[in-house]
Design an enzyme around this catalytic site. Structure first.
Site, PDB file in Angstrom:
ATOM      1  N   LYS A   1       0.895  -1.053   0.126  1.00  0.00           N
ATOM      2  CA  LYS A   1       0.776   0.633  -0.040  1.00  0.00           C
ATOM      3  C   LYS A   1       1.227   1.091   0.089  1.00  0.00           C
ATOM      4  CE  LYS A   1      -3.463  -2.464   2.402  1.00  0.00           C
ATOM      5  NZ  LYS A   1      -4.533  -1.901   3.639  1.00  0.00           N
TER       6      LYS A   1
ATOM      7  N   TYR B   1     -12.481  -2.390  -2.650  1.00  0.00           N
ATOM      8  CA  TYR B   1     -13.399  -2.105  -1.217  1.00  0.00           C
ATOM      9  C   TYR B   1     -14.433  -2.422  -1.744  1.00  0.00           C
ATOM     10  CZ  TYR B   1      -8.739  -1.567   0.850  1.00  0.00           C
ATOM     11  OH  TYR B   1      -6.833  -1.984   1.430  1.00  0.00           O
TER      12      TYR B   1
ATOM     13  N   ASN C   1      -2.166  -0.563   7.737  1.00  0.00           N
ATOM     14  CA  ASN C   1      -1.247  -1.351   7.375  1.00  0.00           C
ATOM     15  C   ASN C   1       0.201  -2.456   6.736  1.00  0.00           C
ATOM     16  OD1 ASN C   1      -3.313  -2.363   6.520  1.00  0.00           O
ATOM     17  ND2 ASN C   1      -4.068  -3.909   7.333  1.00  0.00           N
TER      18      ASN C   1
ATOM     19  N   HIS D   1      -2.060  -5.457   1.959  1.00  0.00           N
ATOM     20  CA  HIS D   1      -2.706  -6.306   1.684  1.00  0.00           C
ATOM     21  C   HIS D   1      -2.733  -7.650   0.788  1.00  0.00           C
ATOM     22  CE1 HIS D   1      -7.391  -7.457  -0.466  1.00  0.00           C
ATOM     23  NE2 HIS D   1      -6.750  -8.299  -1.195  1.00  0.00           N
TER      24      HIS D   1
ATOM     25  N   GLU E   1      -9.920 -10.674  -7.544  1.00  0.00           N
ATOM     26  CA  GLU E   1      -8.790  -9.392  -7.130  1.00  0.00           C
ATOM     27  C   GLU E   1      -7.816  -9.299  -7.849  1.00  0.00           C
ATOM     28  OE1 GLU E   1      -9.199  -8.788  -2.642  1.00  0.00           O
ATOM     29  OE2 GLU E   1      -7.199  -9.699  -3.161  1.00  0.00           O
TER      30      GLU E   1
END
Ligand code: UDP
Ligand code: MG
Length: 175
Positions: free
Chosen positions: A18, A58, A130, A133, A144
Protein backbone atom coordinates in the site's frame (compact mmCIF):
# COMPACT_ATOMS: atom_id res chain seq x y z
CA UNK A 1 11.14 -41.21 -0.35
CA UNK A 2 9.52 -39.29 -3.20
CA UNK A 3 6.48 -37.18 -2.44
CA UNK A 4 4.15 -39.63 -4.19
CA UNK A 5 0.43 -38.99 -4.34
CA UNK A 6 0.58 -35.87 -2.22
CA UNK A 7 -1.42 -33.38 -4.23
CA UNK A 8 -0.70 -29.86 -3.07
CA UNK A 9 -3.17 -27.02 -2.87
CA UNK A 10 -1.74 -24.63 -5.42
CA UNK A 11 -3.30 -21.19 -5.00
CA UNK A 12 -2.75 -17.66 -6.18
CA UNK A 13 -3.07 -14.56 -4.04
CA UNK A 14 -3.09 -10.84 -4.73
CA UNK A 15 -0.68 -8.75 -2.70
CA UNK A 16 -0.63 -4.97 -2.61
CA UNK A 17 2.12 -2.98 -0.99
CA UNK A 18 0.00 0.00 0.00
CA UNK A 19 1.09 3.67 -0.36
CA UNK A 20 2.38 3.83 3.23
CA UNK A 21 4.66 0.86 2.49
CA UNK A 22 6.09 2.62 -0.57
CA UNK A 23 6.35 6.00 1.16
CA UNK A 24 8.26 4.46 4.08
CA UNK A 25 10.65 2.63 1.68
CA UNK A 26 9.49 -0.72 2.97
CA UNK A 27 9.18 -2.49 -0.40
CA UNK A 28 12.44 -4.43 0.00
CA UNK A 29 11.71 -5.40 3.60
CA UNK A 30 8.21 -6.59 2.71
CA UNK A 31 9.38 -8.61 -0.31
CA UNK A 32 12.14 -10.19 1.80
CA UNK A 33 9.65 -11.17 4.46
CA UNK A 34 7.31 -12.60 1.80
CA UNK A 35 10.17 -14.62 0.31
CA UNK A 36 10.16 -16.69 3.53
CA UNK A 37 6.98 -18.29 2.17
CA UNK A 38 8.93 -19.83 -0.77
CA UNK A 39 6.06 -18.89 -3.05
CA UNK A 40 6.74 -17.67 -6.58
CA UNK A 41 5.88 -14.28 -8.08
CA UNK A 42 3.87 -14.64 -11.31
CA UNK A 43 2.97 -10.96 -11.86
CA UNK A 44 4.03 -7.56 -10.57
CA UNK A 45 3.57 -3.89 -11.42
CA UNK A 46 3.33 -0.41 -9.92
CA UNK A 47 -0.15 1.12 -10.20
CA UNK A 48 -1.56 4.61 -9.81
CA UNK A 49 -4.90 3.67 -8.23
CA UNK A 50 -7.98 5.41 -9.65
CA UNK A 51 -11.04 6.16 -7.49
CA UNK A 52 -12.93 3.50 -9.48
CA UNK A 53 -10.29 0.80 -8.85
CA UNK A 54 -10.12 1.73 -5.15
CA UNK A 55 -13.88 1.45 -4.75
CA UNK A 56 -14.07 -1.82 -6.67
CA UNK A 57 -11.23 -3.33 -4.65
CA UNK A 58 -12.92 -2.49 -1.34
CA UNK A 59 -16.52 -2.96 -2.52
CA UNK A 60 -17.20 -5.47 0.31
CA UNK A 61 -16.59 -2.66 2.82
CA UNK A 62 -18.70 0.05 1.19
CA UNK A 63 -21.15 0.20 4.10
CA UNK A 64 -18.42 0.64 6.73
CA UNK A 65 -17.95 4.07 8.33
CA UNK A 66 -14.27 4.07 7.33
CA UNK A 67 -14.92 3.28 3.64
CA UNK A 68 -14.26 6.80 2.31
CA UNK A 69 -11.02 7.10 4.30
CA UNK A 70 -10.00 3.66 3.07
CA UNK A 71 -10.42 4.47 -0.62
CA UNK A 72 -8.47 7.71 -0.06
CA UNK A 73 -5.73 5.71 1.68
CA UNK A 74 -5.32 3.09 -1.07
CA UNK A 75 -5.16 5.86 -3.70
CA UNK A 76 -2.25 7.37 -1.78
CA UNK A 77 -4.04 10.59 -0.92
CA UNK A 78 -2.88 10.34 2.71
CA UNK A 79 0.77 9.82 1.82
CA UNK A 80 1.51 12.12 -1.11
CA UNK A 81 2.38 8.88 -2.89
CA UNK A 82 -0.01 7.81 -5.63
CA UNK A 83 1.51 4.38 -6.07
CA UNK A 84 0.72 0.85 -5.05
CA UNK A 85 2.83 -2.21 -5.89
CA UNK A 86 0.61 -5.08 -7.00
CA UNK A 87 1.87 -8.67 -7.14
CA UNK A 88 0.46 -12.15 -7.64
CA UNK A 89 2.11 -14.92 -5.65
CA UNK A 90 1.52 -18.58 -6.37
CA UNK A 91 2.16 -21.82 -4.55
CA UNK A 92 0.97 -24.35 -2.04
CA UNK A 93 -1.54 -22.76 0.36
CA UNK A 94 -0.44 -19.34 -0.85
CA UNK A 95 -3.42 -17.50 0.64
CA UNK A 96 -2.96 -18.72 4.20
CA UNK A 97 0.83 -18.43 4.09
CA UNK A 98 0.72 -14.79 2.98
CA UNK A 99 -2.08 -13.86 5.40
CA UNK A 100 -0.05 -15.36 8.26
CA UNK A 101 3.14 -13.51 7.43
CA UNK A 102 1.12 -10.29 6.87
CA UNK A 103 -0.46 -10.43 10.33
CA UNK A 104 -3.81 -9.35 11.73
CA UNK A 105 -5.78 -6.52 10.09
CA UNK A 106 -5.36 -4.31 13.17
CA UNK A 107 -1.61 -3.60 13.39
CA UNK A 108 -1.84 -3.27 17.19
CA UNK A 109 -3.15 -6.82 17.40
CA UNK A 110 -0.81 -8.23 14.76
CA UNK A 111 2.11 -10.42 15.79
CA UNK A 112 5.05 -7.99 16.13
CA UNK A 113 7.18 -10.12 13.80
CA UNK A 114 4.52 -10.01 11.06
CA UNK A 115 4.61 -7.35 8.33
CA UNK A 116 1.65 -5.42 9.75
CA UNK A 117 2.84 -5.86 13.34
CA UNK A 118 6.28 -4.51 12.46
CA UNK A 119 5.30 -1.66 10.13
CA UNK A 120 1.60 -0.80 10.54
CA UNK A 121 -0.04 1.95 12.54
CA UNK A 122 -3.51 3.26 13.36
CA UNK A 123 -4.17 6.83 12.26
CA UNK A 124 -5.84 9.44 14.45
CA UNK A 125 -8.90 9.01 12.20
CA UNK A 126 -8.92 5.31 13.09
CA UNK A 127 -7.82 3.83 9.74
CA UNK A 128 -5.52 0.85 9.95
CA UNK A 129 -2.52 1.78 7.83
CA UNK A 130 -1.20 -1.73 7.63
CA UNK A 131 1.17 -1.48 4.63
CA UNK A 132 0.00 -4.64 2.85
CA UNK A 133 -3.11 -6.18 1.37
CA UNK A 134 -3.41 -9.95 0.92
CA UNK A 135 -6.39 -11.88 -0.46
CA UNK A 136 -8.28 -13.79 2.21
CA UNK A 137 -9.96 -16.61 0.22
CA UNK A 138 -9.68 -18.29 -3.20
CA UNK A 139 -12.81 -16.53 -4.52
CA UNK A 140 -11.56 -13.16 -3.28
CA UNK A 141 -8.15 -13.85 -4.82
CA UNK A 142 -9.69 -14.62 -8.23
CA UNK A 143 -11.86 -11.49 -8.14
CA UNK A 144 -8.95 -9.30 -7.08
CA UNK A 145 -6.39 -10.74 -9.51
CA UNK A 146 -8.85 -10.18 -12.40
CA UNK A 147 -9.47 -6.64 -11.15
CA UNK A 148 -5.79 -5.66 -10.93
CA UNK A 149 -4.21 -7.62 -13.81
CA UNK A 150 -4.99 -8.45 -17.43
CA UNK A 151 -4.31 -12.02 -18.65
CA UNK A 152 -1.22 -10.80 -20.54
CA UNK A 153 0.36 -9.38 -17.38
CA UNK A 154 0.49 -12.76 -15.64
CA UNK A 155 3.13 -15.27 -16.71
CA UNK A 156 0.87 -18.32 -16.43
CA UNK A 157 -2.67 -19.04 -17.63
CA UNK A 158 -4.69 -18.80 -14.43
CA UNK A 159 -8.26 -18.38 -15.60
CA UNK A 160 -10.13 -18.82 -18.90
CA UNK A 161 -9.55 -15.88 -21.21
CA UNK A 162 -10.72 -14.88 -24.67
CA UNK A 163 -9.39 -12.91 -27.63
CA UNK A 164 -11.47 -9.82 -28.31
CA UNK A 165 -11.12 -7.80 -31.53
CA UNK A 166 -11.18 -4.08 -30.83
CA UNK A 167 -11.36 -1.40 -33.44
CA UNK A 168 -9.86 2.06 -33.21
CA UNK A 169 -8.11 1.43 -29.94
CA UNK A 170 -5.48 4.04 -29.12
CA UNK A 171 -2.42 2.96 -27.19
CA UNK A 172 0.37 5.10 -25.79
CA UNK A 173 3.77 4.51 -27.39
CA UNK A 174 7.19 6.03 -26.77
CA UNK A 175 7.57 9.18 -28.87
N1 UDP B 1 -9.68 -1.38 7.90
C1 UDP B 1 -9.73 -0.34 8.82
N2 UDP B 1 -10.49 -0.49 9.96
C2 UDP B 1 -11.17 -1.63 10.21
C3 UDP B 1 -11.12 -2.68 9.29
C4 UDP B 1 -10.37 -2.52 8.14
O1 UDP B 1 -9.10 0.68 8.61
O2 UDP B 1 -11.84 -1.70 11.27
C5 UDP B 1 -8.89 -1.22 6.68
C6 UDP B 1 -7.51 -1.87 6.76
O3 UDP B 1 -6.58 -1.07 6.04
C7 UDP B 1 -7.74 -3.20 6.09
C8 UDP B 1 -8.72 -2.83 4.98
O4 UDP B 1 -9.57 -1.85 5.60
O5 UDP B 1 -6.55 -3.77 5.60
C9 UDP B 1 -9.57 -3.96 4.45
O6 UDP B 1 -10.27 -4.55 5.52
P1 UDP B 1 -10.45 -6.13 5.63
O7 UDP B 1 -11.50 -6.38 6.67
O8 UDP B 1 -10.66 -6.72 4.28
O9 UDP B 1 -9.06 -6.59 6.26
P2 UDP B 1 -7.79 -7.32 5.59
O10 UDP B 1 -8.33 -8.40 4.67
O11 UDP B 1 -7.00 -6.27 4.85
O12 UDP B 1 -7.01 -7.90 6.75
MG1 MG C 1 -9.72 -8.27 3.21
Amino acid sequence: MPNQGKSGNIEQTLILIKPDGLKKSLTGNILSKLSETKLIIIASKVVCVSPDLAEKHYTHLKDKPFFQELVEYIQGNHHDCKRVMALVYQGDNAIEKVRKISGATNPEEADPTSIRGAYGRITTKGVYENVIHASSSPSEAEREIKLWFTPEEIVSDLYPSKMVAREKVEVLEWA
